[in-house]
Scaffold this motif. Structure first.
Motif, mmCIF file in Angstrom:
data_model
loop_
_atom_site.group_PDB
_atom_site.id
_atom_site.type_symbol
_atom_site.label_atom_id
_atom_site.label_comp_id
_atom_site.label_asym_id
_atom_site.label_seq_id
_atom_site.Cartn_x
_atom_site.Cartn_y
_atom_site.Cartn_z
ATOM 1 N N ARG A 227 0.822 -1.200 0.000
ATOM 2 C CA ARG A 227 0.000 0.000 0.000
ATOM 3 C C ARG A 227 0.862 1.258 0.000
ATOM 4 O O ARG A 227 1.950 1.292 0.579
ATOM 5 C CB ARG A 227 -0.910 0.016 1.237
ATOM 6 C CG ARG A 227 -2.010 -1.030 1.185
ATOM 7 C CD ARG A 227 -3.151 -0.568 0.327
ATOM 8 N NE ARG A 227 -4.098 -1.620 0.027
ATOM 9 C CZ ARG A 227 -5.269 -1.406 -0.563
ATOM 10 N NH1 ARG A 227 -5.607 -0.180 -0.911
ATOM 11 N NH2 ARG A 227 -6.073 -2.408 -0.836
ATOM 12 N N ASP A 228 0.358 2.296 -0.636
ATOM 13 C CA ASP A 228 1.028 3.589 -0.633
ATOM 14 C C ASP A 228 0.911 4.218 0.753
ATOM 15 O O ASP A 228 -0.182 4.258 1.336
ATOM 16 C CB ASP A 228 0.380 4.492 -1.690
ATOM 17 C CG ASP A 228 0.953 5.890 -1.666
ATOM 18 O OD1 ASP A 228 2.155 6.034 -1.915
ATOM 19 O OD2 ASP A 228 0.190 6.832 -1.376
ATOM 20 N N ASN A 235 0.016 0.060 -4.140
ATOM 21 C CA ASN A 235 1.263 0.489 -4.763
ATOM 22 C C ASN A 235 1.563 -0.421 -5.955
ATOM 23 O O ASN A 235 0.707 -1.191 -6.397
ATOM 24 C CB ASN A 235 2.407 0.512 -3.746
ATOM 25 C CG ASN A 235 2.690 -0.871 -3.163
ATOM 26 O OD1 ASN A 235 2.233 -1.890 -3.675
ATOM 27 N ND2 ASN A 235 3.450 -0.906 -2.076
ATOM 28 N N ARG A 236 2.776 -0.353 -6.471
ATOM 29 C CA ARG A 236 3.102 -1.126 -7.667
ATOM 30 C C ARG A 236 2.966 -2.634 -7.436
ATOM 31 O O ARG A 236 2.567 -3.372 -8.337
ATOM 32 C CB ARG A 236 4.539 -0.800 -8.125
ATOM 33 C CG ARG A 236 4.715 0.634 -8.591
ATOM 34 C CD ARG A 236 6.162 0.946 -8.910
ATOM 35 N NE ARG A 236 6.355 2.358 -9.205
ATOM 36 C CZ ARG A 236 6.259 2.892 -10.423
ATOM 37 N NH1 ARG A 236 5.987 2.100 -11.454
ATOM 38 N NH2 ARG A 236 6.439 4.178 -10.621
ATOM 39 N N ARG A 301 -1.488 4.316 -6.637
ATOM 40 C CA ARG A 301 -0.636 5.492 -6.801
ATOM 41 C C ARG A 301 0.778 5.009 -7.043
ATOM 42 O O ARG A 301 1.327 4.234 -6.259
ATOM 43 C CB ARG A 301 -0.682 6.366 -5.545
ATOM 44 C CG ARG A 301 0.226 7.609 -5.653
ATOM 45 C CD ARG A 301 0.198 8.428 -4.383
ATOM 46 N NE ARG A 301 1.109 9.559 -4.445
ATOM 47 C CZ ARG A 301 1.992 9.881 -3.507
ATOM 48 N NH1 ARG A 301 2.072 9.140 -2.400
ATOM 49 N NH2 ARG A 301 2.780 10.916 -3.648
#
Length: 397
Positions: A227-228, A235-236, A301
Motif C-alpha cells: 500500500r502507498d 502500490n506497484r 498510486r
C-alpha cells in the motif's frame, strides 16, 4: 471456561477474511492426525468387538472407520484445491463445514463405542475395557486439541461428543464396583479425562487467540508492503497482483481498461503552498477517486501525482471512456485545503487489454504515451492509446 471460549469467539467475530482462511487452512490441511485417529479407533474398536462378540460395537467401529476414510479423502481434496489457487472466505467456510461434519461424526461414534463397551457386563477385576476406552478417549482428545485448537468451537464440540459418553460409562462402572480400589480407579479415570478436556479447551482458546494475533500482524505487515504510505491506495506490488488476477478472469468479449492519470497544475500547488498542502491535496484526490471506482476495480498510486486505475469487466470501450470523463469532471472541481480553494485538473490515457497489449508493462506504456500526447495537445481530457488528442481539449499550461 465457556465464558472464556465465548469471549474468544466474540473477539474473533471481526476476523479479516484472509486471517479466517489461514486458520481454516491450518485445521483442514494436515492429513496424518486424521489418519492416525482412524487407525486408533479401528484397533481399539475391533479388539473390543472381538472381545465382547458384540454386533453393535462392530457396527459402530466400521462406521467410524468409514467416516475417517471419508475425512482423509476430504483433506486430500482440500490440499489439491489449495494448491490450485487462492481459497476465498466463502469457499473456506464450506470446507470448514464439511470438515466439522466429519470431525463431529467421528467423535460421536468414538464416544458411542466407549460408552457401549463400558456399560456391558464385565468381571469386576477386568481392566482391559476401561484401559482401552480411556486410552482411545485420551488419544482422540490430544489429537483434537493439537490439530483443531485454532478453531475452539470445533475443538469444544469434538471433545464433548467423545469425552462425555466415556466419562458417563466410567461413572456407571464405578457405581457397579464392589471393591473400593476399583471404584476409585474408575472415578479417577473419569476425573482425569474430564480435566484433560477442560485444560485442552482452555489451551485451545489461548492458542486461537495467539495465532489470530500473529496472523493479523503478518497480514498487516504484508498489506503495508503493498500500500502507498500517504494515500492508502495500492502500490506497484499490489497493482501487479490485482492486474494478474483480473487478467486471468478476462472473458472472451471483455476488455480490461488501464487508466493512467496525471494531475494538472499539481506542481504549481506544491511550489506555492508547500508539500504539506500538496500531500493533503493528494489525499483529497484519493477520497474522490475511491467514490468512482468499484470494489472489484483497483486504484493505485505510482508516486508523485501519478495514479493508475484497473477497470475490469468492460464490455465496450465507451464504458472506460465514461469512467475517465467522470474522473476528469469530479477531480477538476475545487478543493478546500486548509482554508484555501484549490483547483487542479487531470489528464488520462487509457489502454485496453487485449487490444493494446496483454502485460501490465505494455498497457501502462501505451496508456502513458496516450496521456502525454494529451499533455502536449491540451490538458484536462481523455485519450485512448493510438488516438489523437481531442481538438476541444483546453490548452492549459
Amino acid at each position: 471456561m465457556w465464558r472464556r471460549l465465548g469471549h474468544t469467539s466474540r473477539k474473533s467475530a471481526p476476523l479479516p477474511d484472509a486471517a479466517y482462511v489461514e486458520l481454516v487452512d491450518m485445521v483442514a490441511r494436515p492429513v496424518m492426525p486424521v489418519a492416525f485417529m482412524g487407525i486408533a479407533l479401528a484397533c481399539v474398536g475391533l479388539l473390543l468387538a472381538s472381545r465382547k462378540q458384540d454386533a453393535l460395537l462392530l457396527a459402530l467401529t466400521l462406521a467410524g472407520i468409514a467416516v475417517d476414510i471419508a475425512s482423509v479423502f476430504l483433506v486430500l481434496a482440500y490440499q489439491r484445491r489449495a494448491a490450485q489457487a487462492t481459497i476465498l472466505a466463502d469457499e473456506a467456510r464450506g470446507w470448514e463445514r464439511r470438515y466439522a461434519i466429519g470431525l463431529f461424526s467421528f467423535a460421536a461414534l468414538l464416544g458411542a463405542i466407549n460408552a457401549r463397551a463400558l456399560m456391558m457386563a464385565h468381571p469386576p477385576e477386568s481392566s482391559l475395557v476401561p484401559m482401552l476406552t480411556s486410552g482411545l478417549a485420551f488419544v482422540f482428545a490430544g489429537g483434537v486439541v493439537s490439530n483443531v485448537a485454532f478453531r475452539p468451537r470445533l475443538c469444544a464440540v469434538g471433545l464433548a461428543l467423545s469425552a462425555t459418553p466415556t466419562v458417563i460409562g466410567l461413572v456407571v462402572r464405578a457405581t457397579e464396583a464392589t471393591d473400593i480400589h476399583i471404584l476409585l480407579g474408575f472415578v479417577l479415570q473419569a476425573l482425569l479425562l474430564s480435566a484433560f478436556a477442560v485444560v485442552g479447551l482452555l489451551w485451545a482458546a489461548e492458542t486461537h487467540a495467539t495465532t489470530r494475533r500473529q496472523i493479523i500482524s503478518k497480514l498487516d505487515f504484508a498489506k503495508m508492503a503493498r500500500r502507498d504510505d500517504l494515500t492508502g491506495l495500492a502500490n506497484r506490488v499490489e497493482l501487479r497482483e490485482r492486474f494478474d488476477e483480473a487478467s486471468t478472469r478476462l472473458g472472451p468479449n471483455e476488455y480490461l481498461a488501464i487508466h493512467c492519470l496525471d494531475l494538472d497544475r499539481f506542481k504549481a500547488v506544491n511550489d506555492a503552498y508547500g508539500h504539506l498542502t500538496g500531500d493533503l491535496l493528494l489525499c483529497a484526490v484519493t477520497a474522490r477517486l475511491l467514490t468512482m471506482v468499484r470494489r472489484e476495480d483497483t486504484a493505485a498510486r505510482l508516486g508523485g501525482d501519478e495514479f493508475v486505475i484497473v477497470q475490469i469487466g468492460v464490455r465496450h470501450p465507451d464504458e472506460a471512456l465514461l469512467l475517465a470523463r467522470r474522473i476528469v469532471r469530479v477531480l477538476g472541481a475545487p478543493y478546500e485545503i486548509e482554508g484555501r480553494s484549490i483547483q487542479i485538473g487531470v489528464s488520462i490515457g487509457v489502454a485496453l487489454a487485449p487490444r493494446d497489449g496483454l502485460t501490465l508493462e505494455q498497457l501502462v506504456t501505451r496508456a502513458d504515451a496516450a496521456l502525454y500526447r494529451m499533455k502536449r495537445g491540451g490538458r484536462g481530457g481523455v485519450v485512448f492509446a493510438e488516438e489523437p488528442p481531442p481538438p476541444s481539449a483546453a490548452n492549459d499550461s
